[in-house]
Design an enzyme around this catalytic site. Structure first.
Site, PDB file in Angstrom:
ATOM      1  CE  LYS A 186     -12.802  -4.442  -9.411  1.00 52.69           C
ATOM      2  NZ  LYS A 186     -11.814  -3.689  -8.617  1.00 52.69           N
ATOM      3  CG  ASP A 212     -12.750   0.139  -8.401  1.00 48.48           C
ATOM      4  OD1 ASP A 212     -13.319   1.064  -8.035  1.00 48.48           O
ATOM      5  OD2 ASP A 212     -12.444  -1.009  -7.827  1.00 48.48           O
ATOM      6  CE  LYS A 257     -14.053   0.986  -4.577  1.00 51.53           C
ATOM      7  NZ  LYS A 257     -12.991   0.208  -5.215  1.00 51.53           N
ATOM      8  CE1 TYR A 282     -15.996  12.355  -0.020  1.00 54.38           C
ATOM      9  CE2 TYR A 282     -15.624  10.283   0.865  1.00 54.38           C
ATOM     10  CZ  TYR A 282     -16.033  11.455   0.818  1.00 54.38           C
ATOM     11  OH  TYR A 282     -17.029  11.810   1.927  1.00 54.38           O
ATOM     12  CG  ASP A 283      -9.606  15.570  -2.951  1.00 53.35           C
ATOM     13  OD1 ASP A 283      -9.853  16.659  -2.386  1.00 53.35           O
ATOM     14  OD2 ASP A 283      -8.479  15.080  -3.001  1.00 53.35           O
ATOM     15  CB  THR A 338     -19.751  -5.453  -1.795  1.00 53.32           C
ATOM     16  OG1 THR A 338     -18.475  -5.515  -2.217  1.00 53.32           O
ATOM     17  CG2 THR A 338     -20.701  -4.993  -2.710  1.00 53.32           C
ATOM     18  NE  ARG A 349     -10.900 -11.800  -2.753  1.00 49.62           N
ATOM     19  CZ  ARG A 349     -11.203 -11.334  -1.544  1.00 49.62           C
ATOM     20  NH1 ARG A 349     -10.510 -11.817  -0.734  1.00 49.62           N
ATOM     21  NH2 ARG A 349     -12.161 -10.337  -1.602  1.00 49.62           N
TER      22      ARG A 349
END
Length: 236
Positions: free
Chosen positions: A32, A59, A61, A63-64, A121, A213
């Site tokens: 990713k 990744d 995301k 948004y527009d 999350t 991680r």
């Protein structure tokens, strides 16, 4: 069985390269690339890693407004990535336009999978209610966004593994639940609030797990990767 997706949460290519050189030779990893790495290194990084045989979840995301997202998706599809995402909060029309953009950009090639973020999350129910003014439970919000994503024709959602089972019950059989917030039992939760182990996620309906991680910051990343993979592939 799907592969664990390794979140390359590094600031630059040099650190990314150093990490990947510790991973299994010849194994086609699923990785990713998030905003930090992509914005620092640009599309050439995607091209470099795809050329090495990796599957790539980009990744960003998005948004527009619908037309802007559609245009952006045309460009992302041309990079040959395997999966991309948007925020479900952008609405049904935005998601439909995003899907159309991917189809245009893919041409005769296979279209990248398109998934939508429900609730991050890192978000608690209290924060969602107070800061987003969504006066339902967090689970109800995730299911609402999942249904809308499903009705928009997308391939799935990003959600917590805690919610995957309920999402599956409220969408079509092939609908994907891509779940970050995955930790080994011995790990710290850090800034994630809604977390599960790989095996717990599998039992609760996750289609893909995204692990950062627990692998990338482990003392022995290769050992940690195999531990995650083994737990994800467990049958009992």
């Amino acid at each position: 069985m799907t592969k664990p997706i390794i979140a390359l949460d590094f600031p630059n290519y040099l650190e990314t390269k150093a990490f990947l050189e510790m991973m299994p030779k010849g194994e086609e990893l699923y990785i990713k690339i998030g905003m930090e790495l992509f914005y620092n290194e640009g599309p050439m990084l995607v091209e470099t890693l795809k050329a090495r045989g990796y599957e790539v979840f980009l990744d960003l995301k998005l948004y527009d407004i619908p037309n802007t997202v559609k245009s952006a998706m045309i460009g992302l599809a041309k990079m040959g990535v395997d999966m991309v995402n948007v925020h479900a909060a952008g609405g049904k029309r935005m998601m439909e336009e995003a899907l159309e953009g991917l189809e245009i950009g893919s041409g005769n090639s296979k279209r990248p999978r398109l998934i939508a973020v429900t609730q991050l999350t890192s978000m608690s129910e209290k924060e969602m209610q107070e800061e987003q003014n969504i006066q339902t439970s967090l689970l109800e919000s995730v299911i609402h966004y999942s249904k809308m994503t499903n009705n928009s024709g997308l391939d799935g959602v990003v959600c917590s593994a805690l919610e995957a089972k309920m999402v599956k019950e409220n969408t079509r059989d092939s609908f994907l639940c891509v779940t970050p917030g995955i930790r080994l039992a011995s790990d710290a939760a850090d800034d994630q609030r809604r977390i599960m182990t790989p095996f717990e996620a599998k039992k609760n309906g996750s289609s893909y797990i995204v692990v950062g991680r627990s692998i990338t910051q482990a003392k022995d990343p290769l050992k940690a990767y195999y531990t995650v993979k083994e737990e994800w592939e467990r049958t009992e």
